[in-house]
Design an enzyme around this catalytic site. Structure first.
Site, mmCIF file in Angstrom:
data_model
loop_
_atom_site.group_PDB
_atom_site.id
_atom_site.type_symbol
_atom_site.label_atom_id
_atom_site.label_comp_id
_atom_site.label_asym_id
_atom_site.label_seq_id
_atom_site.Cartn_x
_atom_site.Cartn_y
_atom_site.Cartn_z
ATOM 1 N N LYS A 152 13.414 4.508 54.383
ATOM 2 C CA LYS A 152 13.068 3.807 55.464
ATOM 3 C C LYS A 152 12.678 4.668 56.774
ATOM 4 O O LYS A 152 13.693 5.359 57.081
ATOM 5 C CB LYS A 152 13.531 2.426 55.867
ATOM 6 C CG LYS A 152 12.961 1.559 56.836
ATOM 7 C CD LYS A 152 13.908 0.281 57.001
ATOM 8 C CE LYS A 152 13.104 -0.744 58.002
ATOM 9 N NZ LYS A 152 13.890 -2.080 58.126
ATOM 10 N N SER A 159 11.161 -6.395 57.591
ATOM 11 C CA SER A 159 10.614 -5.202 57.991
ATOM 12 C C SER A 159 10.625 -4.080 57.327
ATOM 13 O O SER A 159 9.681 -3.134 57.386
ATOM 14 C CB SER A 159 11.319 -4.489 59.366
ATOM 15 O OG SER A 159 12.666 -4.204 59.105
ATOM 16 N N SER A 199 15.543 -8.385 56.727
ATOM 17 C CA SER A 199 14.583 -7.223 56.529
ATOM 18 C C SER A 199 14.947 -6.343 55.451
ATOM 19 O O SER A 199 13.847 -5.476 54.921
ATOM 20 C CB SER A 199 14.835 -6.121 57.872
ATOM 21 O OG SER A 199 13.895 -6.705 58.901
#
Lengths: 489, 95
Positions: free
Chosen positions: A78, A157, A181
């Site tokens: 990420k 997210s 997330s």
């Protein structure tokens, strides 16, 4: 998908150990898949050369008889984790050109154990969002589409992480979870994703959103893969003052498949009036599966559940407004000139932050400002204590808690774009455990009427990821979720 | 509680985010929707409840009060949009 990219992490490790293929071959297969999968827009940066070098090193270590636990496994990271010398963006314009001079502890741990970095994957800007639509680098597409062919968001997210793993553009990916997330995008993309206990994984080198909530964790294609990856990510780190110095167990060994006598709590407050029938039916099915495997079902009450989202949307923006004060056009990233120093700050931040990030900074600044601190922030932190206390009391009568992960399947792009609160509601089932710092996992359990994946969430006691994983393994076995997205990319 | 345009302009300045006049109205509306929604917390009785100060029950760890890192000026400055003579450079602050 080639044969190699269809393998789970556990099977890929077995194949590497048996010499059926090398990490260089496995990594090249993934790089080819990443190249072919650009329409998904999951990756912000692909580090092909570095990946092949890391793969070669893993092959050498295996030949020398000293492979790490994840030697040769290609992962996506990420783009909120700082990676030395590799562009790190938080999917924001304000970090333009930022190449960290250091490596986050979690990614360092993964590389120590031999994993291979394929590249960095997209997210909602600064991890603020539930759809991956707020990224400066454009929306990410969910590899899953509804039966009518319409596209869907991957959730957020950690939307780029989930999309990459679901489309087999990485074996697994790191995510971060502040209010859901990791768990919500895992549910939307038919994957397993775990947020461990707050303090289990170091936050050092992870770009901060809300420091009392942020926690790193894995997103993978099975419970076992999740357990393997978490084992490498977790561990005490003196550089994070909230990291907890407690041994990291062998998580994969916790997957015994035996949950006889385990007490599974079912919180009545999660049965919301407007939750779709198919979500409630899947929850009931999950209860049944665990019962049939010998678990004891216990009705529990978490009375302050309905206040969790409002609490979160005071606490998280407050912390974000403070954390994001560092982006001022001086130390790194974007600078937009101005007539004075303050004018330069204001121009830089106006241009550098997107709409949702700006909204949260403003809310956070307001609730922390003189005269409002007690009414908003202090009040929210008191309600947060009550929410944590609800869980403490519940865990006196149960070992894990089973709930749906999200109140719907993946929604269409733009569907919640006009109303921030309707977007926030996607996290209704994940936020309470985040506020209490508890471990949680989402396991794919079925398909919606539109053919989209739906997940169930298991929550556990602090630092008892093992029991959560054990129950998740049983749920996975019972659900037998083998559906895959039809390839359109 | 709700905010007006003047308050939003003041908050935006506190947050050091330039906000053009025409943006104030929609932002004010959006913030008020959220503030109205979080107002529900006032229903909760929090008398005698301590605010949460740490998420997990653990004492903060201690370490030796000694230098264990440093001497990396160039690394620190590497990403600066403008660095001069070993310092971060900013627009003139003192006349």
């Amino acid at each position: 998908m080639s044969d190699l990219t269809s393998l789970s992490m556990a099977d890929a490790l077995a194949g590497l150990d048996a010499g059926d293929f090398s990490s260089k071959e496995l990594t090249q297969s993934y790089l080819d898949a990443v190249e072919a999968g650009q329409a998904i827009n999951a990756y912000t940066t692909v580090t092909a050369d570095q990946a092949l070098d890391m793969a070669a090193a893993a092959d050498d270590a295996r030949a020398a008889g000293t492979p790490g636990p994840l030697a040769g496994i290609p992962l996506a990271v990420k783009d909120l984790f700082c990676t030395k010398g590799v562009l790190t963006t938080a999917s924001s314009h304000i970090l333009d050109g930022f190449h960290p001079e250091y490596e986050s502890t979690v990614t360092s741990n993964l590389w120590r154990d031999g994993a291979v970095m394929l590249g960095k994957v997209s997210l909602d800007e600064f991890a603020m969002g539930s759809s991956n639509e707020t990224s400066y680098f454009g929306s990410v597409e969910n590899p899953w589409r509804a039966d009518d062919g319409q596209s869907r968001v991957p959730g957020g997210s950690s939307g780029g992480s989930a999309a990459a793993v679901a489309a087999h553009l990485a074996v697994a990916a790191t995510g971060t979870d502040t209010g859901g997330s990791i768990r919500q995008p895992s549910s939307y993309c038919g994957l397993t994703g775990m947020k461990p206990t707050y303090g289990r994984c170091s936050r050092w080198g992870v770009i901060a959103f809300a420091s009392s909530l942020d926690q790193a964790g894995p997103i993978a294609r099975s419970v076992k893969d999740t357990a393997l990856m978490l084992g490498s990510m977790a561990g005490y780190d003196a550089k994070d003052s909230t990291s907890i110095d407690t041994p990291v167990p062998d998580y994969a060994a916790a997957l015994t498949g035996d949950i006889r006598g385990l007490k599974v709590g079912i919180p009545k407050e999660y049965r919301l009036d407007d939750t779709p029938a198919e979500i409630l039916a899947l929850w009931d099915q999950g209860i049944d599966w665990l019962k049939q495997s010998g678990a004891e079902i216990v009705d529990i009450s978490l009375p302050h559940t309905k206040y969790a989202l409002a609490t979160y949307y005071i606490v998280a923006p407050a912390e974000a407004s403070s954390n994001l004060a560092r982006y001022d056009g001086v130390k790194y990233g974007l600078r937009v000139p101005g007539d004075s120093l303050i004018d330069m700050y204001e121009n830089t931040r106006a241009e550098g932050f997107g709409e949702e990030v700006t909204r949260r900074i403003l809310i956070g600044t307001y609730v922390l400002s003189a005269g409002y601190y007690d009414a908003y922030y202090l009040k929210a932190q008191k309600v947060r204590s009550l929410i944590a206390r609800d869980f403490e009391q519940a865990y006196q009568s149960c070992d894990v808690i089973l709930t749906p992960t999200a109140p719907s399947a993946a929604f269409a792009p733009g569907e919640n774009a006009d109303d921030p609160i309707s977007m926030y509601l996607n996290d209704v089932f994940t936020v309470p455990a985040s506020l209490a710092g508890l471990p949680g996992i989402s396991v794919p359990a079925g398909l919606s009427g539109e053919g989209l994946p739906l997940g169930l969430q298991l929550l556990g006691r602090p630092f008892d990821e093992e029991t959560v994983l054990r129950a998740a393994g049983v749920l996975e076995e019972a659900a037998g979720f083998t559906a895959q997205p039809s390839k359109w990319w | 509680m709700s905010v007006d345009k003047e308050t939003v302009a003041r908050i935006a300045h506190l947050a050091r985010i330039k906000m053009p006049e025409e943006a104030l109205e929609p932002v004010t509306g959006s913030l008020n929707n959220i503030l109205e929604w979080v107002e529900q917390l006032s229903e909760v009785n929090t008398d005698d409840v301590e605010p949460m100060t740490s998420v997990v029950h653990a004492r903060l760890s201690q370490r030796q009060d000694g230098v264990n890192d440093g001497d990396m000026r160039d690394s620190v400055l590497k990403n600066a949009p403008n660095a001069e003579h070993g310092f971060f450079a900013v627009p003139k602050v003192i006349e």
